[in-house]
Design a protein around this motif. Structure first.
Motif, PDB file in Angstrom:
ATOM      1  N   ILE A 101      29.386  73.977  66.248  1.00 13.31           N
ATOM      2  CA  ILE A 101      29.825  72.776  66.949  1.00 13.31           C
ATOM      3  C   ILE A 101      30.978  73.113  67.893  1.00 13.31           C
ATOM      4  CG2 ILE A 101      30.749  70.447  66.663  1.00 13.31           C
ATOM      5  CD1 ILE A 101      29.474  70.481  63.848  1.00 13.31           C
ATOM      6  N   ASP A 102      30.889  72.591  69.080  1.00 12.51           N
ATOM      7  CA  ASP A 102      31.919  72.829  70.081  1.00 12.51           C
ATOM      8  C   ASP A 102      33.254  72.254  69.605  1.00 12.51           C
ATOM      9  OD1 ASP A 102      33.429  73.169  72.256  1.00 12.51           O
ATOM     10  OD2 ASP A 102      32.226  71.922  73.620  1.00 12.51           O
ATOM     11  N   PRO A 103      34.291  73.106  69.472  1.00 15.73           N
ATOM     12  CA  PRO A 103      35.579  72.598  68.970  1.00 15.73           C
ATOM     13  C   PRO A 103      36.182  71.521  69.866  1.00 15.73           C
ATOM     14  CG  PRO A 103      35.613  75.006  69.308  1.00 15.73           C
ATOM     15  CD  PRO A 103      34.278  74.527  69.764  1.00 15.73           C
ATOM     16  N   LYS A 104      35.732  71.460  71.112  1.00 19.27           N
ATOM     17  CA  LYS A 104      36.278  70.431  72.017  1.00 19.27           C
ATOM     18  C   LYS A 104      36.007  69.032  71.486  1.00 19.27           C
ATOM     19  CE  LYS A 104      35.885  72.863  76.377  1.00 19.27           C
ATOM     20  NZ  LYS A 104      34.673  73.240  77.103  1.00 19.27           N
ATOM     21  N   LEU A 105      34.914  68.892  70.714  1.00 19.78           N
ATOM     22  CA  LEU A 105      34.541  67.572  70.200  1.00 19.78           C
ATOM     23  C   LEU A 105      35.540  67.049  69.162  1.00 19.78           C
ATOM     24  CD1 LEU A 105      30.688  68.047  69.877  1.00 19.78           C
ATOM     25  CD2 LEU A 105      31.958  66.795  71.617  1.00 19.78           C
ATOM     26  N   ARG A 106      36.513  67.916  68.770  1.00 22.62           N
ATOM     27  CA  ARG A 106      37.533  67.437  67.851  1.00 22.62           C
ATOM     28  C   ARG A 106      38.552  66.571  68.593  1.00 22.62           C
ATOM     29  NH1 ARG A 106      38.921  73.363  65.483  1.00 22.62           N
ATOM     30  NH2 ARG A 106      36.903  73.782  64.516  1.00 22.62           N
ATOM     31  N   ARG A 107      38.666  66.818  69.898  1.00 24.79           N
ATOM     32  CA  ARG A 107      39.671  66.085  70.667  1.00 24.79           C
ATOM     33  C   ARG A 107      39.239  64.648  70.906  1.00 24.79           C
ATOM     34  NH1 ARG A 107      40.158  69.252  75.655  1.00 24.79           N
ATOM     35  NH2 ARG A 107      39.840  71.333  74.768  1.00 24.79           N
ATOM     36  N   SER A 108      40.228  63.756  70.987  1.00 23.76           N
ATOM     37  CA  SER A 108      39.854  62.358  71.191  1.00 23.76           C
ATOM     38  C   SER A 108      39.363  62.163  72.614  1.00 23.76           C
ATOM     39  CB  SER A 108      41.022  61.432  70.890  1.00 23.76           C
ATOM     40  OG  SER A 108      42.210  61.951  71.425  1.00 23.76           O
ATOM     41  N   GLY A 109      38.406  61.267  72.762  1.00 25.80           N
ATOM     42  CA  GLY A 109      37.857  60.981  74.068  1.00 25.80           C
ATOM     43  C   GLY A 109      36.818  61.981  74.523  1.00 25.80           C
ATOM     44  N   SER A 110      36.421  62.871  73.651  1.00 27.09           N
ATOM     45  CA  SER A 110      35.463  63.884  74.081  1.00 27.09           C
ATOM     46  C   SER A 110      34.025  63.400  73.941  1.00 27.09           C
ATOM     47  CB  SER A 110      35.660  65.166  73.258  1.00 27.09           C
ATOM     48  OG  SER A 110      35.468  64.874  71.897  1.00 27.09           O
ATOM     49  N   ILE A 111      33.830  62.265  73.339  1.00 29.97           N
ATOM     50  CA  ILE A 111      32.465  61.799  73.068  1.00 29.97           C
ATOM     51  C   ILE A 111      32.518  60.278  72.970  1.00 29.97           C
ATOM     52  CG2 ILE A 111      32.660  61.909  70.542  1.00 29.97           C
ATOM     53  CD1 ILE A 111      29.862  63.220  70.545  1.00 29.97           C
ATOM     54  N   THR A 112      31.380  59.604  73.124  1.00 27.50           N
ATOM     55  CA  THR A 112      31.345  58.138  73.052  1.00 27.50           C
ATOM     56  C   THR A 112      31.883  57.662  71.704  1.00 27.50           C
ATOM     57  OG1 THR A 112      29.268  58.413  74.205  1.00 27.50           O
ATOM     58  CG2 THR A 112      29.892  56.159  73.580  1.00 27.50           C
ATOM     59  N   ARG A 113      32.660  56.575  71.750  1.00 29.10           N
ATOM     60  CA  ARG A 113      33.331  56.118  70.540  1.00 29.10           C
ATOM     61  C   ARG A 113      32.383  55.358  69.611  1.00 29.10           C
ATOM     62  NH1 ARG A 113      37.825  52.688  71.040  1.00 29.10           N
ATOM     63  NH2 ARG A 113      36.512  51.312  72.310  1.00 29.10           N
ATOM     64  N   LYS A 114      32.737  55.335  68.324  1.00 30.23           N
ATOM     65  CA  LYS A 114      32.150  54.455  67.313  1.00 30.23           C
ATOM     66  C   LYS A 114      30.632  54.527  67.206  1.00 30.23           C
ATOM     67  CE  LYS A 114      35.836  51.027  67.566  1.00 30.23           C
ATOM     68  NZ  LYS A 114      36.169  49.630  67.639  1.00 30.23           N
ATOM     69  N   LEU A 115      30.095  55.716  67.329  1.00 34.33           N
ATOM     70  CA  LEU A 115      28.645  55.843  67.203  1.00 34.33           C
ATOM     71  C   LEU A 115      28.286  56.289  65.787  1.00 34.33           C
ATOM     72  CD1 LEU A 115      27.460  57.565  70.496  1.00 34.33           C
ATOM     73  CD2 LEU A 115      27.233  55.163  69.804  1.00 34.33           C
ATOM     74  N   PRO A 116      27.265  55.676  65.205  1.00 32.89           N
ATOM     75  CA  PRO A 116      26.785  56.161  63.910  1.00 32.89           C
ATOM     76  C   PRO A 116      26.143  57.542  64.091  1.00 32.89           C
ATOM     77  CG  PRO A 116      25.378  54.404  64.717  1.00 32.89           C
ATOM     78  CD  PRO A 116      26.530  54.482  65.656  1.00 32.89           C
ATOM     79  N   PRO A 117      25.838  58.233  63.009  1.00 33.27           N
ATOM     80  CA  PRO A 117      25.249  59.568  63.111  1.00 33.27           C
ATOM     81  C   PRO A 117      24.040  59.598  64.049  1.00 33.27           C
ATOM     82  CG  PRO A 117      25.801  59.106  60.854  1.00 33.27           C
ATOM     83  CD  PRO A 117      26.106  57.862  61.626  1.00 33.27           C
ATOM     84  N   HIS A 118      24.032  60.549  64.960  1.00 31.28           N
ATOM     85  CA  HIS A 118      22.911  60.730  65.873  1.00 31.28           C
ATOM     86  C   HIS A 118      22.858  62.207  66.264  1.00 31.28           C
ATOM     87  CE1 HIS A 118      26.426  60.247  68.419  1.00 31.28           C
ATOM     88  NE2 HIS A 118      25.747  60.837  69.394  1.00 31.28           N
ATOM     89  N   ALA A 119      21.930  62.534  67.104  1.00 33.41           N
ATOM     90  CA  ALA A 119      21.673  63.942  67.419  1.00 33.41           C
ATOM     91  C   ALA A 119      22.910  64.673  67.934  1.00 33.41           C
ATOM     92  CB  ALA A 119      20.536  64.043  68.432  1.00 33.41           C
ATOM     93  N   ALA A 120      23.686  64.030  68.827  1.00 31.46           N
ATOM     94  CA  ALA A 120      24.819  64.725  69.436  1.00 31.46           C
ATOM     95  C   ALA A 120      25.982  64.864  68.465  1.00 31.46           C
ATOM     96  CB  ALA A 120      25.265  63.983  70.695  1.00 31.46           C
ATOM     97  N   ALA A 121      26.081  63.932  67.507  1.00 31.69           N
ATOM     98  CA  ALA A 121      27.133  64.018  66.493  1.00 31.69           C
ATOM     99  C   ALA A 121      26.514  63.633  65.162  1.00 31.69           C
ATOM    100  CB  ALA A 121      28.284  63.067  66.844  1.00 31.69           C
ATOM    101  N   VAL A 122      26.159  64.669  64.384  1.00 32.80           N
ATOM    102  CA  VAL A 122      25.365  64.433  63.169  1.00 32.80           C
ATOM    103  C   VAL A 122      26.071  63.549  62.160  1.00 32.80           C
ATOM    104  CG1 VAL A 122      23.806  66.396  63.238  1.00 32.80           C
ATOM    105  CG2 VAL A 122      26.137  66.687  62.381  1.00 32.80           C
TER     106      VAL A 122
END
Lengths: 336, 282, 298
Positions: free
Chosen positions: C52-73
């Motif tokens: 997993i790309d460590p950048k995804l740990r930072r806030s704002g790196s991905i759409t907020r409040k999404l339930p588990p899906h392909a991009a964020a298991v």
């Protein structure tokens, strides 16, 4: 009698050592921790409410911590202040006194702890005694044992979160937070009492379930080992009723180690209860500490921590005084 | 001539816990001098609780006397210099009662043999150490190949006790304090262990303080006997004293030796034990 | 007369070599199962860190409040972080806190316990009071005090602070075990073989107590992870790093329970529980190895 006095003397020494330790650590920590936290506290103080109280606050602090005096002088001044019950002022809620904030929060914590400790200890011990005595390997009993093991190994706050989710969100039987409905005033009416109980139910349940598991397991293993003792075999040989043997011979002898466990677990229990309060937004000491941490209100943290440590030590001491009356062996044997 | 090992007016009191008044006097005004120039076996005989084990432990420096002193070559054990203490440890050795408990179950039996060699610097290299160990084992009648490299539970009680004798022998001590060395050994092997002890004296010139509850074996191997009863010496002298005991307790001990005579009825000496019992319960 | 009562006939049948500790440990089902579970948790986190790309740990790196899906298991947080990415940092950090703190606590506790138990006398009298005091005190509160003072704690700070207060239980347990072991005859043999007190502790007592020390270590491990999460929930955790405790703290702070963002709070909670289960099983197993009588019980 002489042995009892020596025993009490030794326990008193431990009480004294605990209190001195707590006071000393609270005094020394800000001076030992790198990064000048004293300076930070002072800075925080001068930034609070640029008004009337500010001057008095800083003067009070300079006096209490007397940063210009030698350390031993500061320490003695601090002890004198403490002896007078002066814990200083809150930073975040100036001009509230630390002692006032603590005494508003204290009843909630004490009430919660008292009820949950007594309940879980009683239920757990009795259940454990009955199950341990039966010694049966039936599926139900095994399931109960495993369940108790799971409950006991679950940290307080995790159970708290799960209960909160289950009974305040999924099936909203109980309120989410607080100790009573916002807008009501504490009073001795039926409606208010019910409201308090409803709010206390989930925090209490999470503490009870976890400690219940522990008391159950320890009582059960105590009973299993007691069953093999000669005096039980003797009682059986005499033809006493099994029920009588269980309660008069087995349970009574297991009570002492079980009671000793209570004293030892108290520290852990208090710590767990504090975190539980935070999760349920329950306005006890835990919540007070939590909000003081957020507000960098060091005097309040300090006061609460000291108060709790000293109270736990006092309760332990009181229990130590009582043990010899439950069980005379302690009076005879050496205190080690 | 200063004796090698000496107990001078030694008393040991075991105290209970804090503020506990019930103290036990284990040994009272005990005096003993052992001059190891002439190898000898002294038996210290007494029942359990007579203080005989406590006496042995104090002579070994494992326990401190409450009053009185233990002297090694005229010097108090508590005030020995480092080098003297080491010499004392080498010259005064021990064999204990429990041939299993003396082994640390974590190690092979070799451990008890290699540690003293290492600690006292007796060998210059591994080969020398190995040779010493094998010599000592052979001296007590053990085959090194059957004993070394094994764990204690793989050997019999007799073998284990003999290894302990070999361990003591390794150091070429002047005195061995043997505390009930055969009481936990299978009866059929006792004789040979006792022979080992006798051999220590005769072949290696080692004196032995033989602590036992068993007057028969004491009579068999010792030169003199001390009878302890509730912490006090009640009889002391050459081994012949068995033939003419003075103290009632010694008489009781002698009369309770079972005689392998099927014609002799049981309980003949009941009177003795009763009077002794009466005395004890006073 | 109890004169002959001491005569115990020892059995004369030589038996097989006793199983070593490594065998006992590998044969213990609880230790093996707990160990596997523990490695599975850690392994998943470490493998995840690679994938997993460590950048995804930072806030704002991905759409907020999404339930588990392909991009964020494991779904995303209210701040737009991937929960899975956070976990890859949180699990190793929490375990690190446990390891360091448990090591510190066991080492300090062993030192005090051995010295107090073996040498006795006034040293023991003093140490016993100190140990009793620390046992009775809610240690979490001292931790609260320190953590409140140290601004900007890191994961390592947390570990050391917790470890410095994690020695009282090991010290007590090791002291009492030492007290009973030191009366055993092999200690007498060691003494007359010229071993010093230090030799006896390190070469005779420690080997005897290895499984016991292991059980204490694992116990301290559990307590440390517990303390880390507790402190973090109180708001005293490492604000700039992620631990399981901090994940719970953030998820609670943003009201994830009320907003039904179950993936956010449930992930660290379940992981913590599994971690406890694994460690607790190992602890029970070590207890059994050090105390064979327990093996027959449930």
């Amino acid at each position: 009698m002489r042995a009892y006095v020596a025993y009490v003397g030794q326990r008193f020494l431990i009480l004294l050592a605990t209190i001195i330790l707590a006071m000393t650590i609270v005094f020394l920590l800000p001076r030992l921790v790198p990064g000048d936290p004293m300076g930070a506290i002072m800075a925080k103080l001068s930034s609070v409410g640029a008004g009337r109280g500010n001057e008095a606050l800083i003067r009070d602090y300079m006096e209490r911590f007397g940063l210009n005096k030698p350390v031993w002088q500061q320490y003695i001044d601090y002890l004198v202040q403490l002896a007078q019950g002066n814990l200083g002022y809150s930073i975040a809620n100036f001009p509230a006194k630390v002692s006032d904030l603590i005494f508003t929060a204290l009843p909630w914590t004490v009430g919660l702890l008292l009820v949950t400790t007594v309940l879980s200890w009683l239920i757990g011990s009795v259940l454990g005694a009955v199950v341990g005595w039966r010694e049966s390997k039936s599926v139900t009993i095994r399931a109960v044992v495993v369940l108790a093991l799971v409950a006991y190994t679950t940290p307080y706050y995790i159970l708290a979160i799960l209960l909160l989710f289950a009974f305040a969100f999924l099936v909203p039987i109980f309120p989410l937070a607080g100790a009573y409905e916002v807008g009501t005033k504490p009073e001795f009416t039926f409606a208010f009492t019910v409201d308090v109980l409803r709010h206390a139910a989930l925090p209490a349940m999470s503490i009870i379930l976890v400690s219940l598991g522990w008391w159950f397991l320890s009582m059960r293993s105590l009973m299993i080992s007691i069953k093999g003792e000669d005096y039980i075999l003797w009682a059986e040989a005499k033809g006493l009723f099994p029920r009588r043997i269980l309660w008069r011979y087995g349970f009574r002898n297991a009570l002492l180690p079980q009671a000793t466990g209570l004293a030892l677990s108290l520290g852990y229990l208090v710590g767990g209860a504090l975190v539980t309060e935070v999760i349920f937004g329950y306005p006890g000491i835990g919540w007070l500490i939590f909000s003081s941490i957020k507000g960098l209100d060091y005097p309040v943290i300090q006061g609460s921590v000291m108060l709790i440590i000293i109270s736990v030590a006092l309760v332990n001491f009181a229990m130590d005084l009582i043990y010899p009356f439950i069980d005379p062996r302690i009076r005879q044997a050496q205190t080690g | 001539m200063t004796p090698l090992l000496q107990a001078r007016d030694v008393t040991k009191i075991f105290k209970g816990g804090l503020g506990d008044r019930a103290a036990t006097v284990a040994l009272k005004n005990f005096t003993l001098a052992l001059d190891a120039e002439q190898p000898t076996i002294i038996a210290v005989v007494g029942e359990s609780g007579s203080g005989k084990t406590t006496m042995g432990r104090m002579l070994l420096g494992l326990e401190r006397p409450t009053t009185g002193e233990i002297l090694y070559r005229g010097k108090n054990l508590l005030r020995l210099a480092r080098e003297e203490a080491k010499q004392f440890r080498i010259e005064v050795q021990a064999i204990f009662q429990d041939p299993f408990g003396v082994y640390n179950s974590f190690y092979r039996v070799d451990h008890v043999l290699t540690v003293p060699i290492e600690k006292f610097g007796l060998a210059h290299n591994a080969n020398e150490s190995r040779a010493m160990i094998e010599r000592a084992l052979k001296a007590v009648g053990l085959k090194p190949e059957d004993t070394l490299g094994r764990y204690p539970n793989q050997l019999s009680g007799g073998q284990r006790q003999r290894i302990m004798i070999a361990r003591a022998l390794l150091l070429r001590p002047k005195v061995i304090i043997a505390d009930e060395p055969v009481s936990m050994i299978d009866a059929s092997l006792r004789e040979s262990i006792l022979k080992n002890l006798l051999q220590l004296k005769q072949e290696f010139g080692i004196s032995i303080i033989y602590i036992t509850h068993d007057l028969t074996t004491a009579y068999q191997i010792s030169d003199s006997i001390i009878v302890l009863y509730r912490g006090e010496v009640v009889e002391q002298g050459g081994v012949e004293l068995v033939n003419d005991p003075q103290h009632p307790y010694t008489k009781l001990l002698i009369s309770s030796i079972p005689v392998p005579d099927p014609n002799r009825p049981w309980g003949e000496d009941e009177e003795w034990s009763q009077s002794a019992h009466a005395e004890r319960t006073v | 007369m109890a004169l002959a009562a001491k005569d115990i006939i020892t059995e004369e049948t030589p038996s097989a070599a006793p199983p070593g500790y490594s065998t006992l440990i590998l044969q213990n089902r609880k230790i093996v199962f707990g160990g596997i579970l523990f490695l599975l948790i850690l392994g998943t986190a470490l493998a995840g860190a690679l994938m997993i790309d460590p950048k995804l740990r930072r806030s704002g790196s991905i759409t907020r409040k999404l339930p588990p899906h392909a991009a964020a298991v494991l779904g995303t947080t209210s701040l737009g972080q991937s929960v899975a990415a956070q976990m890859t940092e949180a699990v190793p950090n929490s375990i690190q806190v446990g390891l360091i703190a448990a090591l510190l606590g066991t080492v300090i506790g062993s030192l005090l316990g051995f010295v107090s138990g073996y040498f006795g006398g006034w040293v023991d009298a003093v140490l016993r009071v100190v140990i009793d005091v620390f046992l009775a005190v809610p240690v979490l509160l001292f931790l609260v005090l320190i953590a409140a003072l140290v601004r900007g704690v890191t994961v390592q700070h947390m570990a050391i602070i917790i470890g410095l207060f994690a020695w009282s239980w090991p010290a007590r347990a090791i002291r009492s075990q030492t007290l009973s072991l030191k009366t055993r005859p092999f200690v007498d043999v060691a003494r007359i073989s010229g071993m010093s007190g230090f030799d006896i502790i390190t070469r005779e007592l420690v080997p005897q107590m290895l499984p016991w020390l292991g059980a204490n270590f694992v116990n301290a491990f559990i307590v440390a992870i517990l303390a880390e999460a507790g402190l973090s929930i109180l708001g005293l955790g490492p604000q700039r790093e992620m631990t399981l405790g901090m994940m719970i703290y953030w998820s609670l702070s943003y009201g994830s329970i009320l907003q039904n963002m179950w993936w956010w709070w449930l992930t660290p909670v379940v992981t913590l529980m599994l971690l406890f289960l694994a460690l607790y099983l190992i602890h029970l197993g070590f207890d059994e190895v050090s105390n064979p009588r327990l093996r027959t019980q449930v």
